[in-house]
Design a protein around this motif. Structure first.
Motif, PDB file in Angstrom:
ATOM      1  N   THR A  61       0.928  -1.065   0.098  1.00  0.00           N
ATOM      2  CA  THR A  61      -0.093  -0.059  -0.232  1.00  0.00           C
ATOM      3  C   THR A  61       1.027   1.057  -0.306  1.00  0.00           C
ATOM      4  OG1 THR A  61       0.025   0.197   2.615  1.00  0.00           O
ATOM      5  CG2 THR A  61      -1.366  -1.303   1.662  1.00  0.00           C
ATOM      6  N   SER A  62       0.081   2.280  -0.078  1.00  0.00           N
ATOM      7  CA  SER A  62       1.235   3.563   0.148  1.00  0.00           C
ATOM      8  C   SER A  62       1.854   3.792   1.644  1.00  0.00           C
ATOM      9  CB  SER A  62      -0.257   4.470  -0.228  1.00  0.00           C
ATOM     10  OG  SER A  62      -0.603   4.512   0.895  1.00  0.00           O
ATOM     11  N   LYS A  63       1.316   2.841   2.516  1.00  0.00           N
ATOM     12  CA  LYS A  63       2.279   3.283   3.784  1.00  0.00           C
ATOM     13  C   LYS A  63       2.919   1.861   4.180  1.00  0.00           C
ATOM     14  CE  LYS A  63      -0.963   6.770   5.226  1.00  0.00           C
ATOM     15  NZ  LYS A  63      -1.810   6.643   6.587  1.00  0.00           N
ATOM     16  N   ARG A  64       2.961   0.907   3.418  1.00  0.00           N
ATOM     17  CA  ARG A  64       2.664  -0.692   4.031  1.00  0.00           C
ATOM     18  C   ARG A  64       3.950  -0.986   2.652  1.00  0.00           C
ATOM     19  NH1 ARG A  64       4.286  -3.500   7.831  1.00  0.00           N
ATOM     20  NH2 ARG A  64       4.110  -5.530   7.428  1.00  0.00           N
ATOM     21  N   VAL A  65       6.054  -0.761   3.234  1.00  0.00           N
ATOM     22  CA  VAL A  65       7.034  -1.388   2.580  1.00  0.00           C
ATOM     23  C   VAL A  65       7.187  -2.378   2.983  1.00  0.00           C
ATOM     24  CG1 VAL A  65       8.740  -0.545   1.248  1.00  0.00           C
ATOM     25  CG2 VAL A  65       6.860   1.404   1.130  1.00  0.00           C
ATOM     26  N   ARG A  66       7.446  -4.029   2.783  1.00  0.00           N
ATOM     27  CA  ARG A  66       8.429  -4.137   3.394  1.00  0.00           C
ATOM     28  C   ARG A  66       9.769  -4.757   2.719  1.00  0.00           C
ATOM     29  NH1 ARG A  66       5.673  -9.797   6.141  1.00  0.00           N
ATOM     30  NH2 ARG A  66       3.452  -8.835   6.336  1.00  0.00           N
ATOM     31  N   ASP A  67      10.752  -4.688   2.771  1.00  0.00           N
ATOM     32  CA  ASP A  67      11.884  -5.294   3.116  1.00  0.00           C
ATOM     33  C   ASP A  67      11.941  -7.395   2.965  1.00  0.00           C
ATOM     34  OD1 ASP A  67      14.991  -3.472   1.846  1.00  0.00           O
ATOM     35  OD2 ASP A  67      15.387  -5.858   3.834  1.00  0.00           O
ATOM     36  N   CYS A  68      12.652  -7.430   1.733  1.00  0.00           N
ATOM     37  CA  CYS A  68      12.173  -9.306   1.425  1.00  0.00           C
ATOM     38  C   CYS A  68      13.659  -9.511   1.013  1.00  0.00           C
ATOM     39  CB  CYS A  68      10.852  -9.485   1.180  1.00  0.00           C
ATOM     40  SG  CYS A  68       8.969  -8.819   1.807  1.00  0.00           S
ATOM     41  N   LEU A  69      14.133 -10.617   2.221  1.00  0.00           N
ATOM     42  CA  LEU A  69      15.217 -11.073   1.621  1.00  0.00           C
ATOM     43  C   LEU A  69      14.622 -12.597   1.822  1.00  0.00           C
ATOM     44  CD1 LEU A  69      18.222 -10.997   1.083  1.00  0.00           C
ATOM     45  CD2 LEU A  69      18.722 -10.993   3.346  1.00  0.00           C
ATOM     46  N   LEU A  70      14.705 -13.669   0.411  1.00  0.00           N
ATOM     47  CA  LEU A  70      13.893 -14.742   0.617  1.00  0.00           C
ATOM     48  C   LEU A  70      15.185 -15.382   0.076  1.00  0.00           C
ATOM     49  CD1 LEU A  70      11.819 -12.928  -1.314  1.00  0.00           C
ATOM     50  CD2 LEU A  70      10.724 -14.226   0.691  1.00  0.00           C
ATOM     51  N   ASP A  71      14.890 -16.973   0.830  1.00  0.00           N
ATOM     52  CA  ASP A  71      15.605 -18.525   1.169  1.00  0.00           C
ATOM     53  C   ASP A  71      14.571 -19.016   0.299  1.00  0.00           C
ATOM     54  OD1 ASP A  71      18.342 -17.719   2.648  1.00  0.00           O
ATOM     55  OD2 ASP A  71      17.249 -17.910   3.765  1.00  0.00           O
ATOM     56  N   VAL A  72      14.905 -19.691  -1.442  1.00  0.00           N
ATOM     57  CA  VAL A  72      14.595 -20.431  -1.881  1.00  0.00           C
ATOM     58  C   VAL A  72      14.570 -21.707  -1.980  1.00  0.00           C
ATOM     59  CG1 VAL A  72      13.240 -20.363  -5.384  1.00  0.00           C
ATOM     60  CG2 VAL A  72      13.832 -18.244  -3.911  1.00  0.00           C
ATOM     61  N   THR A  73      13.454 -22.417  -1.288  1.00  0.00           N
ATOM     62  CA  THR A  73      13.658 -23.951  -1.693  1.00  0.00           C
ATOM     63  C   THR A  73      13.059 -24.497  -2.862  1.00  0.00           C
ATOM     64  OG1 THR A  73      12.263 -24.750   0.041  1.00  0.00           O
ATOM     65  CG2 THR A  73      14.369 -23.907   0.601  1.00  0.00           C
ATOM     66  N   GLU A  74      13.382 -25.574  -2.956  1.00  0.00           N
ATOM     67  CA  GLU A  74      11.871 -26.416  -4.460  1.00  0.00           C
ATOM     68  C   GLU A  74      11.462 -28.175  -3.297  1.00  0.00           C
ATOM     69  OE1 GLU A  74      13.370 -27.034  -8.117  1.00  0.00           O
ATOM     70  OE2 GLU A  74      14.165 -25.144  -8.096  1.00  0.00           O
ATOM     71  N   PRO A  75      10.519 -27.948  -2.624  1.00  0.00           N
ATOM     72  CA  PRO A  75      10.055 -29.244  -1.628  1.00  0.00           C
ATOM     73  C   PRO A  75      10.159 -30.505  -2.211  1.00  0.00           C
ATOM     74  CG  PRO A  75       8.714 -27.322  -0.968  1.00  0.00           C
ATOM     75  CD  PRO A  75       9.544 -26.648  -1.971  1.00  0.00           C
ATOM     76  N   THR A  76       8.340 -30.254  -3.028  1.00  0.00           N
ATOM     77  CA  THR A  76       8.803 -30.665  -4.272  1.00  0.00           C
ATOM     78  C   THR A  76       8.730 -30.789  -5.517  1.00  0.00           C
ATOM     79  OG1 THR A  76       6.589 -30.530  -4.427  1.00  0.00           O
ATOM     80  CG2 THR A  76       7.013 -31.780  -2.215  1.00  0.00           C
ATOM     81  N   GLU A  82       9.200 -19.880  -0.842  1.00  0.00           N
ATOM     82  CA  GLU A  82      10.111 -18.172  -0.443  1.00  0.00           C
ATOM     83  C   GLU A  82       9.931 -18.225   1.028  1.00  0.00           C
ATOM     84  OE1 GLU A  82       9.300 -16.456  -4.893  1.00  0.00           O
ATOM     85  OE2 GLU A  82       8.463 -15.702  -3.307  1.00  0.00           O
ATOM     86  N   LYS A  83      10.849 -17.847   2.063  1.00  0.00           N
ATOM     87  CA  LYS A  83      11.036 -17.705   3.243  1.00  0.00           C
ATOM     88  C   LYS A  83      11.580 -16.429   3.639  1.00  0.00           C
ATOM     89  CE  LYS A  83      10.323 -22.409   4.712  1.00  0.00           C
ATOM     90  NZ  LYS A  83      10.805 -23.508   5.765  1.00  0.00           N
ATOM     91  N   SER A  87      11.112 -11.489   8.258  1.00  0.00           N
ATOM     92  CA  SER A  87       9.341 -11.779   8.142  1.00  0.00           C
ATOM     93  C   SER A  87       9.114 -13.204   8.546  1.00  0.00           C
ATOM     94  CB  SER A  87       8.892 -11.189   7.579  1.00  0.00           C
ATOM     95  OG  SER A  87       8.545 -11.249   6.585  1.00  0.00           O
ATOM     96  N   SER A  88       7.829 -12.997   9.295  1.00  0.00           N
ATOM     97  CA  SER A  88       7.177 -14.348   8.929  1.00  0.00           C
ATOM     98  C   SER A  88       6.938 -14.973   7.448  1.00  0.00           C
ATOM     99  CB  SER A  88       6.457 -15.307  10.663  1.00  0.00           C
ATOM    100  OG  SER A  88       5.449 -13.235  10.169  1.00  0.00           O
ATOM    101  N   MET A  89       7.296 -14.076   6.468  1.00  0.00           N
ATOM    102  CA  MET A  89       5.882 -14.094   5.876  1.00  0.00           C
ATOM    103  C   MET A  89       6.564 -15.498   4.850  1.00  0.00           C
ATOM    104  SD  MET A  89       4.955 -11.538   2.391  1.00  0.00           S
ATOM    105  CE  MET A  89       6.854 -11.560   1.954  1.00  0.00           C
ATOM    106  N   VAL A  90       5.622 -17.180   4.119  1.00  0.00           N
ATOM    107  CA  VAL A  90       6.305 -17.418   3.569  1.00  0.00           C
ATOM    108  C   VAL A  90       5.480 -17.590   2.600  1.00  0.00           C
ATOM    109  CG1 VAL A  90       6.150 -20.061   2.860  1.00  0.00           C
ATOM    110  CG2 VAL A  90       7.383 -18.175   5.484  1.00  0.00           C
ATOM    111  N   THR A  91       5.902 -17.514   1.314  1.00  0.00           N
ATOM    112  CA  THR A  91       5.373 -18.278   0.034  1.00  0.00           C
ATOM    113  C   THR A  91       5.233 -19.327  -0.718  1.00  0.00           C
ATOM    114  OG1 THR A  91       4.841 -15.122  -0.458  1.00  0.00           O
ATOM    115  CG2 THR A  91       4.924 -16.505  -2.360  1.00  0.00           C
ATOM    116  N   VAL A 107       0.121 -19.609  -6.183  1.00  0.00           N
ATOM    117  CA  VAL A 107       0.284 -18.937  -5.183  1.00  0.00           C
ATOM    118  C   VAL A 107      -0.368 -18.831  -3.917  1.00  0.00           C
ATOM    119  CG1 VAL A 107       0.187 -16.827  -6.249  1.00  0.00           C
ATOM    120  CG2 VAL A 107       2.330 -16.903  -4.493  1.00  0.00           C
ATOM    121  N   THR A 108       0.564 -19.093  -2.614  1.00  0.00           N
ATOM    122  CA  THR A 108      -0.115 -18.479  -1.993  1.00  0.00           C
ATOM    123  C   THR A 108       1.363 -18.333  -0.423  1.00  0.00           C
ATOM    124  OG1 THR A 108      -2.033 -20.273  -1.217  1.00  0.00           O
ATOM    125  CG2 THR A 108      -1.218 -19.882   1.049  1.00  0.00           C
ATOM    126  N   THR A 109       0.434 -17.239  -0.096  1.00  0.00           N
ATOM    127  CA  THR A 109       1.369 -16.204   0.645  1.00  0.00           C
ATOM    128  C   THR A 109       0.297 -16.032   2.299  1.00  0.00           C
ATOM    129  OG1 THR A 109       2.574 -14.461  -0.359  1.00  0.00           O
ATOM    130  CG2 THR A 109       2.895 -13.202   1.622  1.00  0.00           C
TER     131      THR A 109
END
Length: 148
Positions: A61-76, A82-83, A87-91, A107-109
């Motif tokens: 949003t105009s006020k909500r910005v997340r700085d994301c540093l993501l580790d990518v895995t391929e479990p299946t 993307e973890k 933060s606790s965010m997982v996509t 896509v589920t976050t």
């Protein structure tokens, strides 16, 4: 803190391998798929699926910005996770067959939301906003992978 979840899906007229490869190509295709809400995109390690570390800023949003540093895995097969280290965010991106030459991309976050009244608004509005962002990304994915 309640968990917040946003899920978006689209059927793409391209085979699952082509679609998955485009999503997993962080060093090439993925950056070009991102809509305007993403900025400062940078692959820091790897670049192709498992083992990739990627950074971006997501302006939800105009006020909500997340700085994301993501580790990518391929479990299946057909799945990218993307973890976010910040933060606790997982996509989770899941690509499955959807008929001849077609793929279903889901896509589920999920993340731990705020408590109280702020948490109520986050659980109510954040999934819709994130859904719109992912709709745009999935439209770009379709445009990049579907045969003309």
């Amino acid at each position: 803190m309640a968990q917040v979840e946003a899920t978006t899906e689209r059927v793409v007229a391209a085979d699952p391998e082509t679609v998955f490869d485009a999503l997993a190509d962080y060093a090439g295709t993925r950056g070009a798929l991102l809509p305007e809400q993403f900025s400062e995109y940078e692959v820091r390690e790897g670049g192709d699926g498992e083992g990739t570390v990627v950074h971006w800023r997501l302006q939800a949003t105009s006020k909500r910005v997340r700085d994301c540093l993501l580790d990518v895995t391929e479990p299946t097969d057909g799945q990218l996770v993307e973890k976010d280290r910040n933060s606790s965010m997982v996509t989770t991106w899941t690509v499955t067959p959807a008929g001849q030459g077609r793929s279903r991309v889901v896509v589920t976050t999920v993340w731990n939301g705020a408590g109280g009244i702020g948490g109520f608004f986050e659980r109510t509005f954040a999934p819709k906003g994130l859904g719109r962002i992912y709709d745009a990304l999935l439209a770009n994915l379709a445009a990049a992978t579907e045969k003309k």
